[in-house]
Design a protein around this motif. Structure first.
Motif: not given
Length: 125
Positions: A40-49
């Motif tokens: 479930d590692f995020p890929t969307a920029p806000p979640a990654l930030a």
């Protein structure tokens, strides 16, 4: 943010804080539970930030999962979000500067996204 650390044990793979607080570290299982999210590692920029902020504020920025926050094809966008977050969050800026050796100096990184501030201050670099 409170995380549980334990004395370092070289017999297992563990993750150390960049300041290696008195030889303390997180176990591999605790690190992955806290940061990676597995599949479930995020890929969307806000979640990654947000994930990068969590790692910066706990001092765990010298590991693969932190680097992965910027390797999803949108690293520039993630870094700009981080800079914007740090401009609003003094604690994040302080932690960023503590880890500047690994992350980069906040003011220099900020200039990549807000170069006009140099000109306003009369530096014109």
């Amino acid at each position: 943010m409170i995380i549980t650390l334990k004395p370092y044990d070289a017999s297992t793979m563990e993750y150390t804080h960049y300041e290696n607080i008195q030889g303390m570290c997180m176990t591999r299982a605790a690190y992955f539970a806290c940061f990676s999210g597995g599949a479930d590692f995020p890929t969307a920029p806000p979640a990654l930030a947000e994930l990068a902020v969590k790692m910066i504020k706990t001092g765990f920025v010298i590991h693969r999962e932190f680097e992965s926050c910027f390797e999803m094809g949108n690293g520039g966008e993630v870094m700009k979000l981080l800079v914007d977050m740090a401009l609003k969050d003094d604690a994040l800026r302080d932690w960023w500067q503590r880890g500047a050796y690994y992350i980069g100096d906040f003011e220099k990184v900020k200039q990549r996204f807000y170069p006009e501030e140099r000109e306003v201050l009369g530096c014109n670099m």
